[in-house]
Write a protein that holds these residues in place. Structure first.
Motif, PDB file in Angstrom:
ATOM      1  N   TRP A  29       4.106 -30.709 -69.530  1.00  0.00           N
ATOM      2  CA  TRP A  29       2.689 -31.011 -69.565  1.00  0.00           C
ATOM      3  C   TRP A  29       2.440 -32.513 -69.390  1.00  0.00           C
ATOM      4  O   TRP A  29       1.519 -32.923 -68.684  1.00  0.00           O
ATOM      5  CB  TRP A  29       2.049 -30.512 -70.861  1.00  0.00           C
ATOM      6  CG  TRP A  29       0.577 -30.366 -70.707  1.00  0.00           C
ATOM      7  CD1 TRP A  29      -0.378 -31.223 -71.145  1.00  0.00           C
ATOM      8  CD2 TRP A  29      -0.112 -29.328 -70.004  1.00  0.00           C
ATOM      9  NE1 TRP A  29      -1.616 -30.785 -70.780  1.00  0.00           N
ATOM     10  CE2 TRP A  29      -1.483 -29.618 -70.077  1.00  0.00           C
ATOM     11  CE3 TRP A  29       0.309 -28.182 -69.330  1.00  0.00           C
ATOM     12  CZ2 TRP A  29      -2.447 -28.799 -69.482  1.00  0.00           C
ATOM     13  CZ3 TRP A  29      -0.636 -27.372 -68.753  1.00  0.00           C
ATOM     14  CH2 TRP A  29      -1.999 -27.677 -68.825  1.00  0.00           C
ATOM     15  N   ASN A  30       3.278 -33.298 -70.011  1.00  0.00           N
ATOM     16  CA  ASN A  30       3.185 -34.745 -69.815  1.00  0.00           C
ATOM     17  C   ASN A  30       3.435 -35.107 -68.357  1.00  0.00           C
ATOM     18  O   ASN A  30       2.755 -35.965 -67.794  1.00  0.00           O
ATOM     19  CB  ASN A  30       4.206 -35.469 -70.699  1.00  0.00           C
ATOM     20  CG  ASN A  30       3.772 -35.487 -72.148  1.00  0.00           C
ATOM     21  OD1 ASN A  30       2.594 -35.326 -72.446  1.00  0.00           O
ATOM     22  ND2 ASN A  30       4.722 -35.682 -73.043  1.00  0.00           N
ATOM     23  N   LYS A  64      -2.991 -29.936 -75.756  1.00  0.00           N
ATOM     24  CA  LYS A  64      -1.876 -30.638 -76.393  1.00  0.00           C
ATOM     25  C   LYS A  64      -0.733 -29.650 -76.621  1.00  0.00           C
ATOM     26  O   LYS A  64      -0.837 -28.473 -76.309  1.00  0.00           O
ATOM     27  CB  LYS A  64      -2.356 -31.204 -77.741  1.00  0.00           C
ATOM     28  CG  LYS A  64      -3.520 -32.183 -77.592  1.00  0.00           C
ATOM     29  CD  LYS A  64      -3.092 -33.604 -77.875  1.00  0.00           C
ATOM     30  CE  LYS A  64      -4.073 -34.599 -77.278  1.00  0.00           C
ATOM     31  NZ  LYS A  64      -5.323 -34.697 -78.048  1.00  0.00           N
ATOM     32  N   GLN A  65       0.322 -30.132 -77.192  1.00  0.00           N
ATOM     33  CA  GLN A  65       1.420 -29.220 -77.544  1.00  0.00           C
ATOM     34  C   GLN A  65       0.934 -28.308 -78.662  1.00  0.00           C
ATOM     35  O   GLN A  65       0.029 -28.659 -79.420  1.00  0.00           O
ATOM     36  CB  GLN A  65       2.657 -30.009 -77.971  1.00  0.00           C
ATOM     37  CG  GLN A  65       2.580 -30.616 -79.352  1.00  0.00           C
ATOM     38  CD  GLN A  65       1.579 -31.753 -79.387  1.00  0.00           C
ATOM     39  OE1 GLN A  65       1.097 -32.181 -78.356  1.00  0.00           O
ATOM     40  NE2 GLN A  65       1.255 -32.226 -80.576  1.00  0.00           N
ATOM     41  N   ARG A  73       5.667 -29.318 -73.823  1.00  0.00           N
ATOM     42  CA  ARG A  73       5.139 -30.665 -73.950  1.00  0.00           C
ATOM     43  C   ARG A  73       5.615 -31.585 -72.824  1.00  0.00           C
ATOM     44  O   ARG A  73       4.843 -32.347 -72.255  1.00  0.00           O
ATOM     45  CB  ARG A  73       5.572 -31.245 -75.289  1.00  0.00           C
ATOM     46  CG  ARG A  73       4.732 -32.424 -75.755  1.00  0.00           C
ATOM     47  CD  ARG A  73       5.343 -33.102 -76.961  1.00  0.00           C
ATOM     48  NE  ARG A  73       5.624 -32.142 -78.044  1.00  0.00           N
ATOM     49  CZ  ARG A  73       5.589 -32.489 -79.340  1.00  0.00           C
ATOM     50  NH1 ARG A  73       5.285 -33.733 -79.680  1.00  0.00           N
ATOM     51  NH2 ARG A  73       5.873 -31.602 -80.270  1.00  0.00           N
ATOM     52  N   LYS A  74       6.889 -31.469 -72.524  1.00  0.00           N
ATOM     53  CA  LYS A  74       7.489 -32.351 -71.517  1.00  0.00           C
ATOM     54  C   LYS A  74       6.871 -32.111 -70.139  1.00  0.00           C
ATOM     55  O   LYS A  74       6.409 -33.046 -69.473  1.00  0.00           O
ATOM     56  CB  LYS A  74       9.000 -32.072 -71.455  1.00  0.00           C
ATOM     57  CG  LYS A  74       9.842 -33.283 -71.139  1.00  0.00           C
ATOM     58  CD  LYS A  74      11.316 -32.943 -71.353  1.00  0.00           C
ATOM     59  CE  LYS A  74      12.233 -33.851 -70.541  1.00  0.00           C
ATOM     60  NZ  LYS A  74      13.652 -33.394 -70.643  1.00  0.00           N
TER      61      LYS A  74
END
Lengths: 106, 106
Positions: free
Chosen positions: B88-89, A103-104, B85-86
Motif C-alpha cells: 500500500w505504501n 491505512k493498515q 501495508r508495504k
DNA sequence: TCAATTTATCGTAATATTACGATATACTAA
DNA sequence: TTAGTATATCGTAATATTACGATAAATTGA
C-alpha cells in the motif's frame, strides 16, 4: 455475466474505479507522462514514441478522453492533446484521499 | 490481438498500471475501503456487505491479492484479509508521484 | 465421525479490452 | 481541385474480465 454492477456502488467509488481503469494500461500511463513532459501539448508524436500502431494509440487516447483525463483540440490537420487540468485535480484528490485514508488494519 | 504489450514499457509504468487495474472495479475499491474501516481484519463479512455472490467476491479478493495490495491469513475455517501495508505504501508513493509530476501542459 | 460453515475453484456465459490493417474523414498546401 | 498528411473509425481476431451456480476443500463443533 461480464458486465460490472456499477449501479450497486457509490458515485465516488465508481469514479475512482473509472479513472483507475483509464490508467490500467502501461501505454496510457506512458501517454499521460509523455503529454506532461512536453510543456506544450504535442500530439501525434505519441505514435512515434510508442511501440503501437496508430490505430491502437488513437484508441488509447479515446479512452483517456472518454474519462476526461485528457482533451483534444483540433489544430489544423492534427489534433493537439493535453492533460485536462480540472479532471487531473479531481483524480489527484480522489486518489490521495483514498490512498491516505486506507491505512493498515493488522 | 488482445494481449497487452507489457514488455514494451518500463517496470514502473507496468506496476502503476497493474495497481490501477486492481483498483479498476468499484467492488474492489469497496473491498479495500471496507477492510480499512475495520480496525481488525475482518474477512467474509465482505460478502454480506457487497451485492455480489460469494464466488465473485472471492474472485475480486484473489485479484487484489495477486497484485499484493491485500493478504489473507487462514484463521480456522475462515480467511482473514487485510491491507498489505508495504504494498500500500508502494502504491501511495507511485500514485502520488505520478499524479503530482503530471502537471497541466496547456 | 459427521453435519455445518467458510472459502476457493471449476465451468461457463456474456461482455470488454487490446491490437492492427484497412479505410474513411478532415484539413493543408500546392 | 488535388495530392499529401494526420487522425478517427470500422471490422475483426485473440484474449481478459465479470459474474454466478455448483462443487470441492478445509476446519470446527457436536
Amino acid at each position: 455475466m461480464g458486465r460490472s454492477k456499477t449501479e450497486s456502488f457509490g458515485v465516488r467509488q465508481n469514479r475512482l474505479a473509472e479513472i483507475a481503469k483509464a490508467l490500467a494500461h502501461p501505454a496510457r500511463v506512458a501517454i499521460v507522462e509523455f503529454l506532461a513532459k512536453q510543456d506544450a501539448c504535442v500530439c501525434g508524436d505519441i505514435v512515434d514514441v510508442l511501440p503501437l500502431s496508430q490505430a491502437t494509440v488513437s484508441q488509447h487516447l479515446a479512452e483517456l478522453k472518454r474519462v476526461g483525463l485528457i482533451k483534444g483540440e483540433i489544430d489544423g490537420p492534427r489534433v493537439c492533446y493535453c492533460i485536462d487540468r480540472k479532471a487531473w485535480n479531481e483524480a489527484r484528490t480522489l486518489f490521495s484521499q483514498f490512498l491516505t485514508d486506507v491505512k493498515q488494519c493488522c
